[in-house]
Design a protein around this motif. Structure first.
Motif, PDB file in Angstrom:
ATOM      1  N   ALA A  65     -11.477   0.879   0.455  1.00 11.22           N
ATOM      2  CA  ALA A  65     -10.754   0.855  -0.819  1.00 11.22           C
ATOM      3  C   ALA A  65     -10.957  -0.501  -1.476  1.00 11.22           C
ATOM      4  O   ALA A  65     -11.064  -1.533  -0.800  1.00 11.22           O
ATOM      5  N   SER A  91      -2.302   6.191  -1.939  1.00  9.36           N
ATOM      6  CA  SER A  91      -3.584   5.487  -1.939  1.00  9.36           C
ATOM      7  C   SER A  91      -4.324   5.674  -0.618  1.00  9.36           C
ATOM      8  O   SER A  91      -5.547   5.851  -0.595  1.00  9.36           O
ATOM      9  N   LEU A 116       0.842  -1.200   0.000  1.00  2.99           N
ATOM     10  CA  LEU A 116       0.000   0.000   0.000  1.00  2.99           C
ATOM     11  C   LEU A 116       0.872   1.243   0.000  1.00  2.99           C
ATOM     12  O   LEU A 116       1.868   1.324   0.714  1.00  2.99           O
ATOM     13  N   THR A 117       0.495   2.224  -0.811  1.00  4.03           N
ATOM     14  CA  THR A 117       1.265   3.460  -0.872  1.00  4.03           C
ATOM     15  C   THR A 117       0.588   4.548  -0.053  1.00  4.03           C
ATOM     16  O   THR A 117      -0.626   4.509   0.183  1.00  4.03           O
ATOM     17  N   GLU A 152      -1.407  -3.422  -4.804  1.00  4.19           N
ATOM     18  CA  GLU A 152      -1.448  -2.781  -3.484  1.00  4.19           C
ATOM     19  C   GLU A 152      -2.293  -3.565  -2.496  1.00  4.19           C
ATOM     20  O   GLU A 152      -2.133  -3.422  -1.285  1.00  4.19           O
ATOM     21  N   LYS A 193      -5.791   9.027  -0.596  1.00 11.72           N
ATOM     22  CA  LYS A 193      -6.944   9.064  -1.498  1.00 11.72           C
ATOM     23  C   LYS A 193      -8.205   8.594  -0.776  1.00 11.72           C
ATOM     24  O   LYS A 193      -9.282   9.192  -0.915  1.00 11.72           O
ATOM     25  N   LEU A 203      -8.781   1.670  -6.294  1.00 12.97           N
ATOM     26  CA  LEU A 203      -7.371   1.951  -6.532  1.00 12.97           C
ATOM     27  C   LEU A 203      -6.955   1.405  -7.897  1.00 12.97           C
ATOM     28  O   LEU A 203      -7.522   0.426  -8.383  1.00 12.97           O
ATOM     29  N   ASP A 204      -5.947   2.029  -8.498  1.00 16.03           N
ATOM     30  CA  ASP A 204      -5.543   1.651  -9.853  1.00 16.03           C
ATOM     31  C   ASP A 204      -4.652   0.412  -9.895  1.00 16.03           C
ATOM     32  O   ASP A 204      -4.696  -0.349 -10.857  1.00 16.03           O
TER      33      ASP A 204
END
Length: 333
Positions: A33, A15, A11-12, A123, A18, A118-119
C-alpha cells in the motif's frame, strides 16, 4: 501472508481489506500500500517506466532528486505469497547507510509487485515519538466525532470535545464545548451535555441534560428527563426520572428517586473514615439548600429538609426535618 507495521494505529480495516483483495485479484507474489504525501520523508516508492514498483528507498538512502520529485510513500501494509517470501528473505542485506535489514528490500527479488494507493495519507503515519502520538490521537478523535455527527449527534465544537471510542451517544443529542466522555459511558437521545462536563463510565437517560461544569464519575446512572446542573459531582449514584440536581452539590453512593429536587449545596457525607455508606432519597423528596446527609441515612417519599440541615437519622415519608442535627418537625397527616 499479511504483514502490517506495528506503529500505524490509524490504518483502517477497509484499507487493509483493499490491499488483500487487490493481492488476491492480481495473483502477484507481493502487494503493498502507498500514499501520496508531500509532507513525508521516509520510505519512498520508486516506480519503473511502466508504473510497476522498482524499489522502496528509505530516507537516508534517497538521492536529492528522489527527495524533490517522489512523494509516494510506503504505508507499511504488505501481502505476500508466503512460500515466495520465505525463499527470498535470505537475500536481504544490510548494505545501506543505516546498516539495517529492511524488509522492503525483499521487493527487489519479488517481481512484479502490485501497488495499492490509499486515499487518506494519515493512515500511513508511524508513531515514533510523543509528538506523532499526539497528532495520531487527534486524527483518531476527529474520526470518532465525525462518525457521531453523521449518526445524528451535534458536536458544537469538535476542537474541544473528547469522546472515547467505547462511548455511545443517542440521536439528536447536543455535545457542548469542552466535554470529555470516557470509558463505557452511555448518553441517551435528545440530551444536552456540557459545556465543561466530564463523564466517565456513567449512563445518562434520554432527554436529560448535564452541565455546565459537572462531573459524573463511574457507577453513576441518570434516568430520563433529569437535570444535572452546574458544579455538581455524582459518583456511584442513581438519579430517577424527572429529578433535579440543579447546582453545587455532591452526591456519592446515593439513590435518588423520581421527581426529587436536590437543593443547591447539598452534600452526601458518604465516607465514615472506614466505609462508604449509601444515602436514599425517596420519590418526590425536596432537599433544602445546604443540606448535609450523613450516610447511611434515608429520606422518605415526599419528605423535606430545611435549609442548612444536617440529617443524621432517617426522615419518614412525607415528614419535614430541620436543624443541626435535624429533627422532624412535621409529619404527614
Amino acid at each position: 501472508m499479511l504483514v502490517v507495521n506495528g506503529d500505524s494505529p490509524l490504518l483502517t480495516a477497509a484499507s487493509i481489506l483493499k490491499v488483500i483483495h487487490a493481492h488476491q485479484e492480481a495473483g502477484s507474489p507481493a502487494t503493498i500500500a502507498s500514499v501520496e504525501d508531500p509532507t513525508r520523508d521516509d520510505g519512498r516508492v520508486i516506480r519503473n517506466r511502466d508504473g510497476w514498483l522498482e524499489r522502496i528507498v528509505e530516507r537516508k538512502d534517497a538521492t536529492a532528486e528522489e527527495r524533490a520529485s517522489v512523494h509516494e510513500f510506503n504505508v507499511g501494509v504488505y501481502c505476500f505469497d508466503g512460500s515466495r517470501l520465505v525463499e527470498e528473505l535470505d537475500k536481504i542485506k544490510d548494505d545501506n547507510k543505516a546498516g539495517e535489514f529492511y524488509l522492503t528490500d525483499v521487493f527487489l527479488h519479488l517481481k512484479p509487485v502490485t501497488v495499492v494507493k490509499l486515499d487518506d495519507p494519515s493512515e500511513a503515519m508511524g508513531i515514533k515519538d510523543r509528538v506523532r502520538l499526539a497528532r495520531a490521537t487527534d486524527i483518531a478523535r476527529r474520526r470518532l466525532l465525525e462518525r457521531l455527527m453523521l449518526g445524528g449527534v451535534t458536536i458544537v465544537d469538535p476542537d474541544s470535545t473528547f469522546v472515547d471510542a467505547t462511548v455511545t451517544i443517542g440521536q439528536d443529542t447536543v455535545i457542548e464545548p469542552f466535554t470529555v466522555l470516557k470509558g463505557e459511558t452511555q448518553i441517551g437521545a435528545e440530551c444536552r451535555i456540557g459545556p465543561h462536563v466530564y463523564i466517565e463510565d456513567a449512563r445518562v437517560g434520554d432527554r436529560s441534560d448535564c452541565g455546565p461544569f459537572a462531573k459524573l464519575r463511574p457507577g453513576t446512572e441518570v434516568g430520563e428527563e433529569v437535570h444535572i446542573g452546574s458544579f455538581a459531582e455524582l459518583v456511584r449514584t442513581k438519579v430517577g426520572r424527572r429529578s433535579r440536581v440543579p447546582h453545587v452539590s455532591y452526591l456519592g453512593d446515593t439513590d435518588v428517586g423520581e421527581d426529587a429536587n436536590i437543593g443547591a449545596g447539598t452534600i452526601t457525607a458518604n465516607f465514615d473514615g472506614t466505609n462508604k455508606n449509601r444515602t436514599e432519597i425517596g420519590d418526590g423528596a425536596f432537599v433544602g439548600v445546604d443540606t448535609m446527609l450523613v450516610a447511611p441515612v434515608k429520606l422518605g417519599k415526599g419528605s423535606r429538609t430545611g435549609a442548612g440541615s444536617v440529617v443524621t437519622k432517617d426522615v419518614p415519608d412525607g415528614a419535614t426535618a430541620v436543624g443541626v442535627p435535624a429533627r422532624v418537625v412535621r409529619r404527614k397527616s
